[in-house]
Motif scaffolding. Structure first.
Motif, mmCIF file in Angstrom:
data_model
loop_
_atom_site.group_PDB
_atom_site.id
_atom_site.type_symbol
_atom_site.label_atom_id
_atom_site.label_comp_id
_atom_site.label_asym_id
_atom_site.label_seq_id
_atom_site.Cartn_x
_atom_site.Cartn_y
_atom_site.Cartn_z
ATOM 1 N N GLY A 143 0.815 -1.213 0.000
ATOM 2 C CA GLY A 143 0.000 0.000 0.000
ATOM 3 C C GLY A 143 0.847 1.262 0.000
ATOM 4 N N ALA A 144 1.902 1.269 0.787
ATOM 5 C CA ALA A 144 2.788 2.430 0.831
ATOM 6 C C ALA A 144 3.527 2.615 -0.490
ATOM 7 C CB ALA A 144 3.777 2.287 1.980
ATOM 8 N N VAL A 145 3.907 1.516 -1.116
ATOM 9 C CA VAL A 145 4.552 1.603 -2.437
ATOM 10 C C VAL A 145 3.569 2.178 -3.452
ATOM 11 C CG1 VAL A 145 5.410 0.199 -4.361
ATOM 12 C CG2 VAL A 145 6.319 -0.151 -2.079
ATOM 13 N N THR A 146 2.316 1.761 -3.361
ATOM 14 C CA THR A 146 1.297 2.287 -4.268
ATOM 15 C C THR A 146 1.108 3.791 -4.055
ATOM 16 O OG1 THR A 146 0.192 0.143 -4.242
ATOM 17 C CG2 THR A 146 -1.092 1.998 -5.041
ATOM 18 N N ALA A 147 1.114 4.227 -2.804
ATOM 19 C CA ALA A 147 1.009 5.666 -2.511
ATOM 20 C C ALA A 147 2.213 6.421 -3.074
ATOM 21 C CB ALA A 147 0.895 5.888 -1.013
ATOM 22 N N SER A 148 3.407 5.868 -2.925
ATOM 23 C CA SER A 148 4.589 6.548 -3.458
ATOM 24 C C SER A 148 4.577 6.547 -4.984
ATOM 25 C CB SER A 148 5.880 5.933 -2.905
ATOM 26 O OG SER A 148 6.042 4.619 -3.345
ATOM 27 N N LEU A 149 4.018 5.509 -5.585
ATOM 28 C CA LEU A 149 3.866 5.462 -7.047
ATOM 29 C C LEU A 149 2.930 6.584 -7.501
ATOM 30 C CD1 LEU A 149 4.473 3.907 -9.695
ATOM 31 C CD2 LEU A 149 2.525 2.453 -9.161
ATOM 32 N N ALA A 150 1.833 6.774 -6.785
ATOM 33 C CA ALA A 150 0.899 7.845 -7.130
ATOM 34 C C ALA A 150 1.549 9.217 -6.965
ATOM 35 C CB ALA A 150 -0.354 7.738 -6.268
ATOM 36 N N LEU A 151 2.295 9.418 -5.886
ATOM 37 C CA LEU A 151 2.975 10.700 -5.675
ATOM 38 C C LEU A 151 4.033 10.952 -6.745
ATOM 39 C CD1 LEU A 151 3.356 10.721 -1.801
ATOM 40 C CD2 LEU A 151 2.059 12.366 -3.180
ATOM 41 N N ALA A 152 4.774 9.915 -7.105
ATOM 42 C CA ALA A 152 5.798 10.069 -8.145
ATOM 43 C C ALA A 152 5.156 10.413 -9.488
ATOM 44 C CB ALA A 152 6.630 8.791 -8.253
ATOM 45 N N ALA A 153 4.029 9.778 -9.796
ATOM 46 C CA ALA A 153 3.318 10.083 -11.042
ATOM 47 C C ALA A 153 2.793 11.508 -11.017
ATOM 48 C CB ALA A 153 2.171 9.092 -11.243
ATOM 49 N N LEU A 154 2.266 11.941 -9.872
ATOM 50 C CA LEU A 154 1.795 13.318 -9.729
ATOM 51 C C LEU A 154 2.946 14.301 -9.926
ATOM 52 C CD1 LEU A 154 -0.386 15.401 -8.945
ATOM 53 C CD2 LEU A 154 0.306 15.028 -6.571
ATOM 54 N N GLY A 155 4.094 14.013 -9.310
ATOM 55 C CA GLY A 155 5.244 14.897 -9.450
ATOM 56 C C GLY A 155 5.729 14.999 -10.883
ATOM 57 N N LEU A 156 5.649 13.913 -11.609
ATOM 58 C CA LEU A 156 6.117 13.904 -12.998
ATOM 59 C C LEU A 156 5.110 14.572 -13.937
ATOM 60 C CD1 LEU A 156 8.418 12.903 -14.814
ATOM 61 C CD2 LEU A 156 7.141 10.787 -15.119
ATOM 62 N N ALA A 157 3.821 14.377 -13.679
ATOM 63 C CA ALA A 157 2.789 14.858 -14.600
ATOM 64 C C ALA A 157 2.231 16.235 -14.246
ATOM 65 C CB ALA A 157 1.648 13.850 -14.647
ATOM 66 N N ALA A 158 2.591 16.767 -13.102
ATOM 67 C CA ALA A 158 1.994 18.033 -12.659
ATOM 68 C C ALA A 158 2.360 19.186 -13.596
ATOM 69 C CB ALA A 158 2.449 18.352 -11.241
ATOM 70 N N ASP A 159 1.352 19.983 -13.923
ATOM 71 C CA ASP A 159 1.588 21.172 -14.741
ATOM 72 C C ASP A 159 2.125 22.312 -13.885
ATOM 73 O OD1 ASP A 159 0.656 19.947 -17.058
ATOM 74 O OD2 ASP A 159 -1.426 20.538 -16.678
ATOM 75 N N GLU A 160 1.715 22.341 -12.646
ATOM 76 C CA GLU A 160 2.110 23.395 -11.715
ATOM 77 C C GLU A 160 3.362 22.951 -10.964
ATOM 78 O OE1 GLU A 160 2.345 26.717 -9.590
ATOM 79 O OE2 GLU A 160 0.835 26.441 -11.143
ATOM 80 N N PRO A 161 4.482 23.682 -11.045
ATOM 81 C CA PRO A 161 5.714 23.286 -10.354
ATOM 82 C C PRO A 161 5.533 23.116 -8.845
ATOM 83 C CG PRO A 161 6.178 25.069 -11.887
ATOM 84 C CD PRO A 161 4.689 24.889 -11.870
#
Length: 174
Positions: free
Chosen positions: A24-42
């Motif tokens: 579950g924690a790995v899944t949360a970090s995967l989501a955060l990493a994807a958000l960090g990579l795909a975010a339009d706002e720095p």
């Protein structure tokens, strides 16, 4: 050495809880990493990268170590034994590898968070690339393989397991 069924089940419960928590924690970090990579706002990307180290140190690492310790303990107090079955050995190797990579990668996540913190203070925006996403995705895949091994328990005794069961093990070179 085997324990009474109630104690074995309690140990299994702890192992499953630690392993599910880790996944579950790995899944949360995967989501955060994807958000960090795909975010339009720095600022959104920086916020995601600032959360990764605490998630790692306070959730990923403890659950990973707990999964390793409880898994080894389970193998020593049940019929599966640590080196009797190939699936147990493979699971052990995968878990040790995952914990080692996680501990080594925590330095990278801390550096990334420092850069994100500086960017939040007016410095240049963080450009982490795909590294956090690749590492979290690899960890998720590895943990799913370990889960599949636990569920399906593929047959196959190691040479040590065959010797213990009295099955002839061919000598090397024979």
């Amino acid at each position: 050495m085997t324990l009474r069924p109630g104690l074995r089940r309690a140990g299994l419960l702890l192992h499953i809880a630690a392993s599910v928590g880790w996944l579950g924690a790995v899944t949360a970090s995967l989501a955060l990493a994807a958000l960090g990579l795909a975010a339009d706002e720095p600022r959104t990307a920086d916020a995601a990268y600032l959360v990764l180290p605490p998630l790692g140190w306070y959730v990923l690492v403890p659950f990973g170590v707990a999964s390793l310790v409880t898994g080894v303990t389970q193998s020593l107090i049940t019929m599966w034994v640590l080196v009797r079955h190939y699936w147990v050995v493979v699971k052990l190797v995968l878990t040790v590898f995952a914990v080692a990579v996680l501990l080594l990668y925590m330095r990278t996540l801390s550096t990334l968070a420092e850069v994100a913190g500086a960017a939040a203070g007016g410095g240049p925006p963080t450009t982490a690339g795909a590294s956090p996403l690749v590492h979290a995705g690899g960890a998720a895949l590895l943990l799913l393989v370990a889960l599949a091994l636990s569920v399906y328990k593929p047959r196959g005794l190691t040479p040590a397991g065959r010797r213990r069961r009295g099955i002839d093990v061919p000598a090397r070179g024979a």
